[in-house]
Design a protein around this motif. Structure first.
Motif, PDB file in Angstrom:
ATOM      1  N   VAL A  60      43.060  62.390  31.872  1.00 45.53           N
ATOM      2  CA  VAL A  60      44.132  61.513  31.412  1.00 45.53           C
ATOM      3  C   VAL A  60      45.473  62.040  31.903  1.00 45.53           C
ATOM      4  O   VAL A  60      45.769  63.221  31.773  1.00 45.53           O
ATOM      5  CB  VAL A  60      44.146  61.404  29.875  1.00 45.53           C
ATOM      6  N   TRP A  63      49.657  61.631  28.596  1.00 46.09           N
ATOM      7  CA  TRP A  63      49.512  61.698  27.138  1.00 46.09           C
ATOM      8  C   TRP A  63      50.881  61.699  26.455  1.00 46.09           C
ATOM      9  O   TRP A  63      51.063  61.144  25.375  1.00 46.09           O
ATOM     10  CB  TRP A  63      48.770  62.970  26.731  1.00 46.09           C
ATOM     11  N   ASN A  65      53.435  60.118  27.018  1.00 39.09           N
ATOM     12  CA  ASN A  65      54.084  58.811  26.924  1.00 39.09           C
ATOM     13  C   ASN A  65      53.692  58.033  25.671  1.00 39.09           C
ATOM     14  O   ASN A  65      54.297  56.993  25.382  1.00 39.09           O
ATOM     15  CB  ASN A  65      53.756  57.971  28.158  1.00 39.09           C
ATOM     16  N   LEU A  66      52.697  58.522  24.948  1.00 41.11           N
ATOM     17  CA  LEU A  66      52.299  57.835  23.722  1.00 41.11           C
ATOM     18  C   LEU A  66      53.326  58.117  22.635  1.00 41.11           C
ATOM     19  O   LEU A  66      53.636  59.273  22.356  1.00 41.11           O
ATOM     20  CB  LEU A  66      50.911  58.302  23.280  1.00 41.11           C
ATOM     21  N   LEU A  73      49.158  48.520  23.008  1.00 43.49           N
ATOM     22  CA  LEU A  73      48.593  49.035  24.252  1.00 43.49           C
ATOM     23  C   LEU A  73      48.079  47.868  25.091  1.00 43.49           C
ATOM     24  O   LEU A  73      47.312  47.045  24.595  1.00 43.49           O
ATOM     25  CB  LEU A  73      47.449  50.010  23.969  1.00 43.49           C
ATOM     26  N   SER A  75      46.100  47.286  28.672  1.00 44.01           N
ATOM     27  CA  SER A  75      45.346  48.097  29.620  1.00 44.01           C
ATOM     28  C   SER A  75      44.627  47.270  30.682  1.00 44.01           C
ATOM     29  O   SER A  75      44.198  46.135  30.431  1.00 44.01           O
ATOM     30  CB  SER A  75      44.297  48.930  28.869  1.00 44.01           C
ATOM     31  N   MET A  90      42.100  57.996  21.532  1.00 47.29           N
ATOM     32  CA  MET A  90      43.507  57.760  21.249  1.00 47.29           C
ATOM     33  C   MET A  90      43.915  58.489  19.969  1.00 47.29           C
ATOM     34  O   MET A  90      43.126  58.588  19.027  1.00 47.29           O
ATOM     35  CB  MET A  90      43.789  56.269  21.106  1.00 47.29           C
ATOM     36  N   ILE A 179      52.813  49.944  25.687  1.00 48.36           N
ATOM     37  CA  ILE A 179      52.364  51.086  26.484  1.00 48.36           C
ATOM     38  C   ILE A 179      51.383  50.565  27.531  1.00 48.36           C
ATOM     39  O   ILE A 179      50.274  50.134  27.185  1.00 48.36           O
ATOM     40  CB  ILE A 179      51.671  52.157  25.616  1.00 48.36           C
ATOM     41  N   VAL A 181      48.628  50.801  30.504  1.00 49.33           N
ATOM     42  CA  VAL A 181      47.583  51.776  30.852  1.00 49.33           C
ATOM     43  C   VAL A 181      46.818  51.290  32.080  1.00 49.33           C
ATOM     44  O   VAL A 181      46.356  50.144  32.127  1.00 49.33           O
ATOM     45  CB  VAL A 181      46.593  51.992  29.685  1.00 49.33           C
ATOM     46  N   HIS A 183      43.660  52.494  34.929  1.00 48.79           N
ATOM     47  CA  HIS A 183      42.533  53.418  35.096  1.00 48.79           C
ATOM     48  C   HIS A 183      41.611  52.855  36.177  1.00 48.79           C
ATOM     49  O   HIS A 183      41.702  51.682  36.551  1.00 48.79           O
ATOM     50  CB  HIS A 183      41.759  53.598  33.790  1.00 48.79           C
ATOM     51  N   ILE A 205      48.537  56.732  31.534  1.00 51.87           N
ATOM     52  CA  ILE A 205      49.326  56.104  30.481  1.00 51.87           C
ATOM     53  C   ILE A 205      50.780  56.057  30.921  1.00 51.87           C
ATOM     54  O   ILE A 205      51.382  57.093  31.227  1.00 51.87           O
ATOM     55  CB  ILE A 205      49.190  56.882  29.163  1.00 51.87           C
TER      56      ILE A 205
END
Length: 242
Positions: A60, A63, A65-66, A73, A75, A90, A179, A181, A183, A205
């Protein structure tokens, strides 16, 4: 070998989900926080099994930024892997938006129903979004994070679907930050593919995008720009023009 490992993983999931579903029913009287903590043990087990049996590792980025506060969220969606990862890892409880019919799915749906996420009745048409806003605000007030996939469905690596407005509208109506995301789980675990391929999944993230002062359209565009830009950094070979 990948086929054999995938078969073993399927058996692993099948053998573990049934007793876990019955356990979920046993601890149903517990407070929601404890039900969630216990229930997401199975997604965590599934992620562990994918690493040990199929060789699917993960890392990851971002992190930090959470936020320590309300957030929605949004994504990228490429596989089933991320639907297991988010609730398992999470730092806050996440709430998926999904059709309430999933509660009828044996074993998996039973556990899902006990987590009080954001289940909507799609037959309500336009009113379905008001269900998302109402339940989403409640979940945010509880300190939980609504999680949506803007593209609405799993998209193959290197592809982009239309980013729907639901997540941006929810953030705008509630005043929560978004936020984004990105991936590349689809590189190892593709949509509707039985065979899982060993490799390293990177989940990235992004920095919080404040919804205040932006129209839902502007917010949605900022989310798409960040996610798709990050996808090109994660797997630039997927976006080479012919």
């Amino acid at each position: 070998m990948a086929w054999l490992r995938s078969l073993l993983y399927l058996l692993f999931l099948s053998v573990t989900v049934i007793p876990y579903a019955f356990a979920c029913i046993l601890w149903a009287p517990l407070p929601l926080h404890w039900r969630y903590k216990l229930t997401v043990g199975w997604p965590r087990l599934a992620i562990w099994g994918a690493r040990v049996i199929c060789g699917i590792r993960w890392q990851v980025k971002g992190w930090e930024n959470l936020p320590d506060g309300p957030a929605v969220l949004l994504s990228k969606h490429q596989s089933a892997w991320e639907t297991l990862f988010f609730p398992a890892y999470m730092p806050r409880e996440v709430c998926f938006v999904y059709k309430k019919e999933l509660h009828m799915v044996p074993f998996f749906g039973w556990g899902l129903a006990l987590l009080r996420m954001i289940a909507i009745d799609r037959s309500k048409g336009r009113d379905a979004f008001e269900q998302v806003v109402k339940q989403g605000q409640t979940r945010l007030d509880e300190g939980r994070w609504p999680l949506l996939f803007p593209e609405g469905t799993r998209v193959a690596p290197g592809k982009v679907a239309r980013y729907k407005m639901g997540g941006a509208l929810l953030a705008s109506r509630t005043g929560a930050a978004v936020i984004p995301v990105a991936h590349n789980a689809g590189e190892c675990w593709r949509r509707n593919a039985f065979v899982k391929h060993p490799g390293l999944i990177t989940l990235s993230i992004g920095p919080a995008i404040e919804s205040k002062g932006l129209s839902p359209e502007e917010l949605n565009q900022k989310v798409q720009d960040w996610i798709e830009g990050e996808m090109r950094r994660l797997n630039p070979e997927r976006y080479v023009q012919p």
